[in-house]
Design an enzyme around this catalytic site. Structure first.
Site, PDB file in Angstrom:
ATOM      1  N   ARG A  15      -3.314 -19.893 -16.482  1.00 17.74           N
ATOM      2  CA  ARG A  15      -1.850 -19.963 -16.681  1.00 17.74           C
ATOM      3  C   ARG A  15      -1.153 -19.935 -15.325  1.00 17.74           C
ATOM      4  NH1 ARG A  15       0.443 -14.391 -17.137  1.00 17.74           N
ATOM      5  NH2 ARG A  15      -1.270 -12.919 -16.839  1.00 17.74           N
ATOM      6  N   GLY A  16       0.174 -20.105 -15.377  1.00 21.02           N
ATOM      7  CA  GLY A  16       0.991 -19.941 -14.178  1.00 21.02           C
ATOM      8  C   GLY A  16       0.579 -20.848 -13.032  1.00 21.02           C
ATOM      9  N   ASP A  54     -13.807 -12.097 -13.782  1.00 20.60           N
ATOM     10  CA  ASP A  54     -12.837 -11.067 -13.399  1.00 20.60           C
ATOM     11  C   ASP A  54     -13.121 -10.788 -11.927  1.00 20.60           C
ATOM     12  OD1 ASP A  54     -11.646  -8.611 -12.738  1.00 20.60           O
ATOM     13  OD2 ASP A  54     -11.784  -7.889 -14.800  1.00 20.60           O
ATOM     14  N   ASN A  77      -6.249 -17.405  -6.227  1.00 16.37           N
ATOM     15  CA  ASN A  77      -4.896 -17.362  -6.797  1.00 16.37           C
ATOM     16  C   ASN A  77      -4.659 -16.117  -7.649  1.00 16.37           C
ATOM     17  OD1 ASN A  77      -2.363 -18.608  -8.192  1.00 16.37           O
ATOM     18  ND2 ASN A  77      -3.809 -18.228  -9.860  1.00 16.37           N
ATOM     19  N   TYR A 143       2.699  -3.595  -4.673  1.00 21.00           N
ATOM     20  CA  TYR A 143       2.295  -5.015  -4.667  1.00 21.00           C
ATOM     21  C   TYR A 143       2.414  -5.559  -3.240  1.00 21.00           C
ATOM     22  CZ  TYR A 143       2.872 -10.103  -5.577  1.00 21.00           C
ATOM     23  OH  TYR A 143       2.777 -11.483  -5.572  1.00 21.00           O
ATOM     24  N   LYS A 147      -0.365  -7.320  -0.783  1.00 17.48           N
ATOM     25  CA  LYS A 147      -0.224  -8.670  -0.219  1.00 17.48           C
ATOM     26  C   LYS A 147      -0.207  -8.619   1.322  1.00 17.48           C
ATOM     27  CE  LYS A 147      -0.153 -11.255  -3.933  1.00 17.48           C
ATOM     28  NZ  LYS A 147      -1.186 -12.273  -4.208  1.00 17.48           N
ATOM     29  N   ASP A 177       8.269 -19.741 -10.647  1.00 19.77           N
ATOM     30  CA  ASP A 177       8.639 -19.710 -12.062  1.00 19.77           C
ATOM     31  C   ASP A 177       7.404 -19.608 -12.966  1.00 19.77           C
ATOM     32  OD1 ASP A 177      10.188 -19.750 -14.274  1.00 19.77           O
ATOM     33  OD2 ASP A 177      10.837 -21.842 -14.078  1.00 19.77           O
TER      34      ASP A 177
HETATM   35  N1  NAP Z   1       5.261 -15.666  -9.578  1.00 19.08           N
HETATM   36  C1  NAP Z   1       5.719 -15.311  -8.405  1.00 19.08           C
HETATM   37  O1  NAP Z   1       6.922 -15.071  -8.235  1.00 19.08           O
HETATM   38  C2  NAP Z   1       4.784 -15.214  -7.226  1.00 19.08           C
HETATM   39  C3  NAP Z   1       5.346 -15.230  -5.939  1.00 19.08           C
HETATM   40  C4  NAP Z   1       4.511 -15.170  -4.826  1.00 19.08           C
HETATM   41  C5  NAP Z   1       3.150 -15.086  -5.002  1.00 19.08           C
HETATM   42  N2  NAP Z   1       2.625 -15.073  -6.270  1.00 19.08           N
HETATM   43  C6  NAP Z   1       1.177 -14.979  -6.407  1.00 19.08           C
HETATM   44  O2  NAP Z   1       0.706 -16.149  -7.038  1.00 19.08           O
HETATM   45  C7  NAP Z   1      -0.515 -15.871  -7.725  1.00 19.08           C
HETATM   46  C8  NAP Z   1      -0.433 -16.392  -9.146  1.00 19.08           C
HETATM   47  O3  NAP Z   1       0.566 -15.671  -9.826  1.00 19.08           O
HETATM   48  P1  NAP Z   1       1.378 -16.255 -11.074  1.00 19.08           P
HETATM   49  O4  NAP Z   1       2.786 -16.296 -10.653  1.00 19.08           O
HETATM   50  O5  NAP Z   1       0.728 -17.467 -11.615  1.00 19.08           O
HETATM   51  O6  NAP Z   1       1.200 -15.001 -12.045  1.00 19.08           O
HETATM   52  P2  NAP Z   1       0.781 -14.883 -13.577  1.00 19.08           P
HETATM   53  O7  NAP Z   1       1.467 -15.931 -14.348  1.00 19.08           O
HETATM   54  O8  NAP Z   1       1.000 -13.456 -13.910  1.00 19.08           O
HETATM   55  O9  NAP Z   1      -0.783 -15.198 -13.545  1.00 19.08           O
HETATM   56  C9  NAP Z   1      -1.684 -14.335 -12.906  1.00 19.08           C
HETATM   57  C10 NAP Z   1      -3.083 -14.895 -13.065  1.00 19.08           C
HETATM   58  O10 NAP Z   1      -3.997 -14.022 -12.386  1.00 19.08           O
HETATM   59  C11 NAP Z   1      -5.040 -13.692 -13.322  1.00 19.08           C
HETATM   60  N3  NAP Z   1      -5.664 -12.414 -13.019  1.00 19.08           N
HETATM   61  C12 NAP Z   1      -5.076 -11.203 -12.870  1.00 19.08           C
HETATM   62  N4  NAP Z   1      -6.011 -10.261 -12.630  1.00 19.08           N
HETATM   63  C13 NAP Z   1      -7.206 -10.901 -12.609  1.00 19.08           C
HETATM   64  C14 NAP Z   1      -8.544 -10.484 -12.424  1.00 19.08           C
HETATM   65  N5  NAP Z   1      -8.855  -9.191 -12.186  1.00 19.08           N
HETATM   66  N6  NAP Z   1      -9.537 -11.415 -12.470  1.00 19.08           N
HETATM   67  C15 NAP Z   1      -9.248 -12.709 -12.721  1.00 19.08           C
HETATM   68  N7  NAP Z   1      -7.994 -13.166 -12.931  1.00 19.08           N
HETATM   69  C16 NAP Z   1      -7.000 -12.271 -12.887  1.00 19.08           C
HETATM   70  C17 NAP Z   1      -4.334 -13.687 -14.662  1.00 19.08           C
HETATM   71  O11 NAP Z   1      -5.293 -13.712 -15.704  1.00 19.08           O
HETATM   72  P3  NAP Z   1      -4.976 -13.153 -17.201  1.00 19.08           P
HETATM   73  O12 NAP Z   1      -4.292 -14.263 -17.938  1.00 19.08           O
HETATM   74  O13 NAP Z   1      -6.327 -12.777 -17.734  1.00 19.08           O
HETATM   75  O14 NAP Z   1      -4.059 -11.945 -17.029  1.00 19.08           O
HETATM   76  C18 NAP Z   1      -3.521 -14.962 -14.540  1.00 19.08           C
HETATM   77  O15 NAP Z   1      -4.331 -16.095 -14.719  1.00 19.08           O
HETATM   78  C19 NAP Z   1      -0.714 -14.346  -7.607  1.00 19.08           C
HETATM   79  O16 NAP Z   1      -1.610 -14.059  -6.559  1.00 19.08           O
HETATM   80  C20 NAP Z   1       0.673 -13.847  -7.266  1.00 19.08           C
HETATM   81  O17 NAP Z   1       0.651 -12.609  -6.597  1.00 19.08           O
HETATM   82  C21 NAP Z   1       3.408 -15.157  -7.371  1.00 19.08           C
END
Ligand code: NAP
Length: 246
Positions: A15-16, A54, A77, A143, A147, A177
Site C-alpha cells: 500500500r501507500g 516483516d 520503504n 519517529y 528517521k 498522500d
Molecule cells: N506519508 C508520509 O507523509 C511520509 C512522509 C515522509 C516519509 N514517509 C515514509 O515513507 C515510507 C512509506 O510510508 P507510507 O506513507 O506509504 O505509509 P503507510 O501507508 O503507512 O505504509 C507503510 C508500509 O510499511 C509497511 N510496514 C510497516 N512496518 C513493517 C514491518 N515491520 N515489516 C514490513 N513492512 C512494514 C506497512 O505494512 P502493513 O500494511 O503490514 O502495515 C505498509 O506497507 C515510510 O518509510 C515512511 O516513514 C512517509
C-alpha cells in the site's frame, strides 16, 4: 543505474508509497519486482511478485536475501509513524517500535542485501527517509529520531559500500498522500507517484539524495541556522497546542 532490466525489491509494497514505488519500477521496465509485505496476499500490483517479509524479523530478512539473490535494486520503504512525543508519551513502546522498524529493520535489510548487490556489480539501495530526519517536532518526536538515525545509516552505508560500487540514495519528503499522513489535514502533500518518479530519476542519474518537495528543500537549506529559522515556528506551534489543551 538503469531501472530497465533491473531486479528490484520494495518493502511495504502492499500500500501507500511502496505500492507506487513498485508500480513505477514495473512501468520503467524492471525485469522483476519483488513486492515484500507482512501480508504478501495484500500485494496486488500487476507485474509484482509478492513475498512475505516483516523487516523486524532478522531471520526472515536473511531468508529473503537468500531467496531473492538476483536483486540489483533494494528499496527500503517500509516504515511506521506513531505520532509519539518523547516526554508526554505514556511509555517508550512507540519509540521502540519506530526505531526497531525504521532504523534496525532498514539496517538489517542493508546488511543482508549488501553482498547480493555486490554479486551483481554494485546495484543500488534507496532508503525512504523524511524531512523529519533533519529536525525534531514534538508531534512526531520519536519517529523523527528514527528517521534521523536512518539518515545517518544511509550516509554511513554509502561510505562503506562505495568500494563495491553500490549507489545509496536517501529520499526525504514532507507529507505524502498515504494512510500514514491521513491525520495531517490542511497541509500540502506530495503524491506517492511524484516521490516514486523523483526517486527513480535519481537512481538512473546516479544522484545520492532526493529532496522531494519545497518544504523539504527549505528545511535542508536552513539546517546551518536551525535555531533561528527552523525551531522557533515549531516551538510556537507546539506551545499553542499545549496551551489549547490546558
Ligand atoms: N506519508 C508520509 O507523509 C511520509 C512522509 C515522509 C516519509 N514517509 C515514509 O515513507 C515510507 C512509506 O510510508 P507510507 O506513507 O506509504 O505509509 P503507510 O501507508 O503507512 O505504509 C507503510 C508500509 O510499511 C509497511 N510496514 C510497516 N512496518 C513493517 C514491518 N515491520 N515489516 C514490513 N513492512 C512494514 C506497512 O505494512 P502493513 O500494511 O503490514 O502495515 C505498509 O506497507 C515510510 O518509510 C515512511 O516513514 C512517509
Amino acid at each position: 543505474m538503469r531501472i530497465d532490466g533491473s531486479v528490484a525489491l520494495v518493502t511495504g509494497a502492499n500500500r501507500g508509497l511502496g505500492q507506487a514505488f513498485a508500480r513505477e519500477l514495473v512501468g520503467r521496465g524492471a525485469a522483476k519486482v519483488y513486492g515484500a509485505a507482512r501480508n504478501p496476499a495484500a500485494v496486488t500490483e500487476p507485474g509484482v511478485t509478492p513475498i512475505g517479509l516483516d523487516i523486524t524479523d532478522a531471520e526472515r530478512v536473511a531468508q529473503v536475501a537468500a531467496q531473492c539473490a538476483d536483486v540489483t535494486l533494494l528499496v527500503n520503504n517500509a516504515g511506521v509513524l506513531k505520532y509519539s512525543t518523547f516526554i508526554g508519551a505514556p511509555d517508550t513502546g512507540a519509540a521502540r517500535l519506530e526505531m526497531e522498524t525504521n532504523y534496525f529493520g532498514t539496517l538489517s535489510m542493508c546488511r543482508a542485501f549488501a553482498p547480493v548487490l555486490a554479486a551483481h556489480g554494485g546495484g543500488a539501495i534507496v532508503n525512504m527517509l523524511s524531512v523529519s530526519s533533519f529536525y525534531s517536532d514534538p508531534f512526531t518526536a520519536s519517529y523523527g529520531a528514527s528517521k534521523a538515525a536512518g539518515w545517518s545509516l544511509t550516509n554511513g552505508i554509502r561510505l562503506e559500500l562505495h568500494h563495491q560500487g553500490t549507489l545509496v540514495v536517501a529520499v526525504h519528503a514532507s507529507f505524502i498522500d498515504t494512510d500514514m499522513a491521513a491525520l495531517a489535514t490542511n497541509v500540502p502533500k506530495d503524491s506517492p507517484e511524484s516521490v516514486a518518479q523523483q526517486t527513480f530519476d535519481a537512481v538512473e542519474a546516479g544522484q545520492v539524495e532526493v529532496l522531494a518537495d519545497e518544504r523539504t528543500r527549505t528545511v535542508k537549506a536552513e539546517l546551518s541556522r536551525d535555531h533561528e529559522l527552523i525551531y522557533p515556528p515549531v516551538q510556537e506551534f507546539w506551545d499553542s497546542a499545549v496551551a489549547g489543551k490546558s
